[in-house]
Design an enzyme around this catalytic site. Structure first.
Site, PDB file in Angstrom:
ATOM      1  N   CYS A  48       0.790  -1.223   0.000  1.00 25.63           N
ATOM      2  CA  CYS A  48       0.000   0.000   0.000  1.00 25.63           C
ATOM      3  C   CYS A  48       0.825   1.277   0.000  1.00 25.63           C
ATOM      4  O   CYS A  48       0.440   2.263  -0.640  1.00 25.63           O
ATOM      5  CB  CYS A  48      -0.995  -0.007   1.165  1.00 25.63           C
ATOM      6  SG  CYS A  48      -0.415  -0.795   2.659  1.00 25.63           S
ATOM      7  N   TYR A 178      -8.881  -5.259  -6.505  1.00 18.77           N
ATOM      8  CA  TYR A 178      -8.403  -3.901  -6.285  1.00 18.77           C
ATOM      9  C   TYR A 178      -6.977  -3.701  -6.790  1.00 18.77           C
ATOM     10  O   TYR A 178      -6.656  -2.628  -7.332  1.00 18.77           O
ATOM     11  CB  TYR A 178      -8.522  -3.526  -4.798  1.00 18.77           C
ATOM     12  CG  TYR A 178      -7.532  -4.186  -3.875  1.00 18.77           C
ATOM     13  CD1 TYR A 178      -6.349  -3.542  -3.523  1.00 18.77           C
ATOM     14  CD2 TYR A 178      -7.774  -5.449  -3.336  1.00 18.77           C
ATOM     15  CE1 TYR A 178      -5.432  -4.131  -2.676  1.00 18.77           C
ATOM     16  CE2 TYR A 178      -6.872  -6.048  -2.482  1.00 18.77           C
ATOM     17  CZ  TYR A 178      -5.701  -5.390  -2.150  1.00 18.77           C
ATOM     18  OH  TYR A 178      -4.802  -5.980  -1.316  1.00 18.77           O
ATOM     19  N   GLU A 182      -6.141  -0.874  -9.519  1.00 17.33           N
ATOM     20  CA  GLU A 182      -5.251   0.218  -9.105  1.00 17.33           C
ATOM     21  C   GLU A 182      -4.080   0.360 -10.059  1.00 17.33           C
ATOM     22  O   GLU A 182      -3.767   1.467 -10.522  1.00 17.33           O
ATOM     23  CB  GLU A 182      -4.769  -0.032  -7.677  1.00 17.33           C
ATOM     24  CG  GLU A 182      -5.859   0.191  -6.643  1.00 17.33           C
ATOM     25  CD  GLU A 182      -5.448  -0.204  -5.241  1.00 17.33           C
ATOM     26  OE1 GLU A 182      -6.123   0.236  -4.279  1.00 17.33           O
ATOM     27  OE2 GLU A 182      -4.456  -0.959  -5.081  1.00 17.33           O
ATOM     28  N   HIS A 437     -20.094  23.888   2.456  1.00 21.02           N
ATOM     29  CA  HIS A 437     -20.190  24.274   1.047  1.00 21.02           C
ATOM     30  C   HIS A 437     -19.113  25.287   0.681  1.00 21.02           C
ATOM     31  O   HIS A 437     -18.797  26.169   1.475  1.00 21.02           O
ATOM     32  CB  HIS A 437     -21.572  24.894   0.797  1.00 21.02           C
ATOM     33  CG  HIS A 437     -21.809  25.295  -0.619  1.00 21.02           C
ATOM     34  ND1 HIS A 437     -22.091  24.381  -1.609  1.00 21.02           N
ATOM     35  CD2 HIS A 437     -21.791  26.516  -1.211  1.00 21.02           C
ATOM     36  CE1 HIS A 437     -22.264  25.031  -2.753  1.00 21.02           C
ATOM     37  NE2 HIS A 437     -22.076  26.324  -2.537  1.00 21.02           N
ATOM     38  N   GLU A 442     -20.228  17.443   1.026  1.00 20.91           N
ATOM     39  CA  GLU A 442     -21.549  17.912   1.445  1.00 20.91           C
ATOM     40  C   GLU A 442     -22.666  17.064   0.830  1.00 20.91           C
ATOM     41  O   GLU A 442     -23.787  17.044   1.358  1.00 20.91           O
ATOM     42  CB  GLU A 442     -21.755  19.375   1.088  1.00 20.91           C
ATOM     43  CG  GLU A 442     -21.865  19.663  -0.406  1.00 20.91           C
ATOM     44  CD  GLU A 442     -22.092  21.147  -0.691  1.00 20.91           C
ATOM     45  OE1 GLU A 442     -22.992  21.748  -0.076  1.00 20.91           O
ATOM     46  OE2 GLU A 442     -21.341  21.699  -1.528  1.00 20.91           O
TER      47      GLU A 442
END
Length: 448
Positions: A48, A178, A182, A437, A442
């Protein structure tokens, strides 16, 4: 004094093994660790950490292009693989040194050699020396699985990909998980022609269907080619060094490199576990109970070698829980519910909790909320790529039981949102939170 050489002998100095070692030592245990490769394990050395650094490097390809729309006079740029590769490997060396210092500062004895188990409380080092320990911890992690077929030795895995001498003009990536997605995004941004070959018809099995479909759509738009239901037949190496990949149901593909990302298997081969009666499952994983104890009472295991959840933070939690329970007098169990995960694809994915399909199967009645939008940055840059956020809610309780996201910075946003899911907050709690915002995050509190 104990009749044993050590209170704890750990085989494997990856994330789980190092955490268990230093915590056990801090509780007063005499600890030794054996590591046959490099201190730091998969995550730090060949997983990773270096992968994420390549992801950062790949993002500059789009950022440099988009910067022109934001007023920056950016000249045409070229990418130098050698520079990034060497800088990443240097950072890996630095981190390995820090992990070694951590063990040393906690007075943990480090044997930089292979160790095998020769008895319930005895290990043998590669030079033949035998040591005893009251408890043994197996933390050897996982290893890339390479299916056997003619020419499979010409392929590389995620272990070797960080050391490529040159950037391949064409690369075939086998797998749909994954790691495959990736590295597909990474090499595509670096300018390689990328083909993902999958023996099945699904990418990212286990992730929400809408999210993985969105990644497939975006990846294809970016130029990544996908071949489904196409198992490998063989790889032929040509005189000029290029590779010809033969697949079922597909025309041969020419490439400079073939990366096999077909999953990882527990790294237990040759450790001597079965010989002393340690139960392994059909994949070779050490079978443990909730306290990380194996069928042999003196032997424990944590991390990917147990094949529970193959994530670095989980291995660290397990190592901590083991050391606190056994040596710290603080019985601790790891809670595996609502563990967040990410795919550092282009764009990235973040997920926590149940997918829509899982929730419908387990809960019956659910409500689904989505937000499908273009990030403000993408709008000005003229990039049509759309983000997708998805919330899964238990109809009966209003509890948010799943969050799934694909879009810029999705993992960063998801980490904070995972706290809310873990805490059992409701859709009403999200609705009652004032939006920040303008931000992408949001959207999590504005879904209707």
């Amino acid at each position: 004094m104990s009749d044993f050489d050590y209170d704890l002998f750990v085989i494997g100095a990856g994330s789980g093994g190092v955490r268990a070692s230093r915590v056990a030592a801090s509780h007063g245990a005499r600890v030794a660790v054996a590591e046959e490769h490099r201190v730091g394990g998969t995550c730090v050395i060949r997983g990773c950490v270096p992968k994420k650094l390549l992801v950062y490097g790949a993002h500059f390809a789009e950022d440099i292009h988009d910067a022109r729309k934001f007023g920056w006079d950016v000249p045409d740029c070229t990418f130098n693989w050698d520079v990034l590769r060497d800088n990443v490997l240097a950072e890996v060396d630095r981190l390995e040194g820090l992990y070694g210092q951590t063990l040393d500062s906690h007075k943990v004895t480090l044997f930089k050699t292979r160790a095998t188990v020769v008895g319930p409380q005895k290990v043998r080092l590669a030079d033949g020396k035998e040591l005893t320990a009251e408890r043994i911890l197996i933390a050897t992690g996982g290893w890339p699985h390479v299916p056997e077929f003619p020419g499979s030795d010409h392929a590389i895995t995620s272990n070797e990909v960080f050391h490529l001498d040159a950037l391949p003009k064409r690369i075939v990536i086998a797998g749909g998980g994954y790691i495959a997605n990736e590295f597909a995004g990474i090499f595509n941004e670096f300018g390689s022609k990328v083909t993902i070959v999958n023996r099945g018809d699904t990418i990212l099995r286990g992730y929400d269907e809408q999210i993985r479909d969105r990644l497939l759509q975006i990846s294809m738009t970016k130029g990544i080619d996908f071949k489904f239901n196409a198992p490998f037949q063989s790889i032929e190496k040509q005189e000029d060094g290029t590779l010809t990949v033969h697949l079922e149901n597909c025309e041969p593909i020419e490439a400079e490199a073939v990366l096999v990302a077909a999953g990882r298997v527990p790294n237990t081969k040759g450790l001597g576990l079965e010989e002393i009666g340690v139960a392994l499952d059909e994949k070779g994983a050490v079978v443990v109970d909730a306290t990380n104890q194996s069928s042999v009472p003196s032997l424990y295991a944590v991390g990917d070698v147990t094949n529970r959840i193959q994530l670095t933070p989980v291995a660290i939690r397990e190592g901590q829980a083991f050391a606190d329970s056994v040596f710290g007098g603080k019985p601790t169990l790891v809670d595996y519910a609502n563990v967040p995960s990410a795919v550092f694809s282009h764009p990235p994915i973040g997920a926590v909790g149940m997918t829509e399909a899982e929730a419908r199967n387990r809960l019956g009645s659910v409500r689904i909320y989505t937000s499908d939008f273009r990030a403000m940055k993408n709008v000005l840059a003229g990039r049509n790529e759309r983000a997708l956020y998805k919330m899964v809610v238990n109809e009966a309780t209003d509890q948010v039981v799943g969050l799934h996201m694909i879009g810029p910075d999705a993992p960063e946003i998801l980490q904070a949102a995972a706290v809310a899911v873990k805490a059992g907050l409701t859709k009403a709690d999200f609705d009652a939170t004032v939006a920040l915002h303008p931000s992408m995050a949001e959207e999590l509190v504005l879904m209707k």
